[in-house]
Design an enzyme around this catalytic site. Sequence first.
Site, short mmCIF file in Angstrom:
data_model
loop_
_atom_site.label_atom_id
_atom_site.label_comp_id
_atom_site.label_asym_id
_atom_site.label_seq_id
_atom_site.Cartn_x
_atom_site.Cartn_y
_atom_site.Cartn_z
N ASP A 105 -18.40 -1.56 -10.96
CA ASP A 105 -17.31 -2.18 -11.74
C ASP A 105 -16.39 -1.05 -12.19
OD1 ASP A 105 -17.20 -4.55 -14.50
OD2 ASP A 105 -15.67 -3.19 -13.73
N ASP A 144 -5.88 -1.10 -7.77
CA ASP A 144 -5.58 -2.06 -6.69
C ASP A 144 -6.55 -3.23 -6.83
OD1 ASP A 144 -6.03 -2.01 -3.05
OD2 ASP A 144 -4.92 -3.38 -4.37
N HIS A 181 0.83 -1.22 0.00
CA HIS A 181 0.00 0.00 0.00
C HIS A 181 0.86 1.26 0.00
CE1 HIS A 181 -3.24 -2.80 1.65
NE2 HIS A 181 -3.65 -2.41 0.47
N1 SAM Z 1 -3.57 -6.23 -2.93
C1 SAM Z 1 -4.35 -7.18 -3.69
C2 SAM Z 1 -3.59 -7.76 -4.83
O1 SAM Z 1 -2.53 -7.22 -5.16
O2 SAM Z 1 -4.07 -8.77 -5.38
C3 SAM Z 1 -5.64 -6.54 -4.11
C4 SAM Z 1 -6.43 -6.20 -2.91
S1 SAM Z 1 -8.04 -5.65 -3.08
C5 SAM Z 1 -8.81 -6.73 -1.97
C6 SAM Z 1 -8.58 -6.21 -4.66
C7 SAM Z 1 -9.99 -5.68 -4.87
O3 SAM Z 1 -10.29 -5.54 -6.25
C8 SAM Z 1 -11.07 -6.63 -4.31
O4 SAM Z 1 -11.75 -5.98 -3.26
C9 SAM Z 1 -11.99 -6.89 -5.51
O5 SAM Z 1 -13.34 -7.00 -5.15
C10 SAM Z 1 -11.70 -5.67 -6.36
N2 SAM Z 1 -12.07 -5.80 -7.77
C11 SAM Z 1 -11.88 -6.85 -8.59
N3 SAM Z 1 -12.37 -6.59 -9.82
C12 SAM Z 1 -12.88 -5.33 -9.79
C13 SAM Z 1 -13.54 -4.48 -10.74
N4 SAM Z 1 -13.77 -4.91 -12.01
N5 SAM Z 1 -13.92 -3.24 -10.36
C14 SAM Z 1 -13.69 -2.81 -9.09
N6 SAM Z 1 -13.10 -3.56 -8.12
C15 SAM Z 1 -12.69 -4.82 -8.48
#
Ligand code: SAM
Length: 281
Positions: free
Chosen positions: A138, A156, A62
């Site tokens: 999304d 992220d 982060h």
């Molecule tokens: N640090 C992690 C990594 O490097 O894999 C990522 C952490 S964070 C939890 C990842 C987030 O992306 C999740 O909360 C997931 O729901 C979100 N996410 C996945 N696809 C997405 C999309 N199309 N739009 C917005 N958020 C999304």
Amino acid sequence: MSNWIRESLHPDYAQALRVDEMLYDSKTEHQRLKVFQNGTFGRVLTLDDVVQTTEGDNFIYHEMLTHVPILAHGAAKRVLIIGGGDGGMAREVLRHATVAHVTMVEIDAGVVDFSREFLPMLSDGAFDDPRLDLVIADGAEFIRQTAGGYDVIIVDSTDPIGPGEVLFSDTFYGHAKRALTEDGILVTQNGVPFLQGQELHNTMRAFRALFVDATCYLATVPTYAGGPMAFGWGTDGPSRATPLDVLQGRFDATGITPGYYTPQVHQAAFALPGYVAKLLP
Ligand code: SAM
């Protein structure tokens, strides 16, 4: 291996973490969400059995996806986070008093609700900061219709499987570029190049077509197994060349006391070993 979780990200390589206590295990609308206690890393969040973040080492990831672009830019007022449901990215962005507004676009409300309850140390109050505007959507849809004006955009996301896949497309990157201010910076979670080199190559190919300055930088996050993790970097501005003394002055002015980031580490992170440099088109 009953009280261990074995990660399911790679076909022929996996890390395993011992489950000392399963705190939560449920399916949201989008993905399987687990949090468990581990002796070394504390609380661990997995989505579809892939480590997303841990209490113990999330600071590295982060800090490097926030302080590097924000301090390089030098005058970031509006920041967009795509993903980041656990709140750790917002936490670090909001440490910058100069940042006036953060929009966070997370597809899965379950991750936010859940992280607030089971991983409060990750967001550390970020969800209650008046500068934060949380949008459940999304990210690929949001980026298409946003009016833009962001000085820094941070992707992220999960890895390019499931809902995260659309966030690694040329179309998404093109819309993200349009949503940036003139010298704005786009940075992305781009996996561990030793194991996910094609992902980085694809992103860099798209960035090279979009930005004057397209490269990546590295940091090693223990639970993103397989070596250093890459962060995509794209901008039309001069900020990657910010001199060390300027970075140091900006950093000192923030009053932030990171566990990983320093201005020297910032600059060194862009020095790429041969096997990573070869992945840049
Ligand atoms: N640090 C992690 C990594 O490097 O894999 C990522 C952490 S964070 C939890 C990842 C987030 O992306 C999740 O909360 C997931 O729901 C979100 N996410 C996945 N696809 C997405 C999309 N199309 N739009 C917005 N958020 C999304």
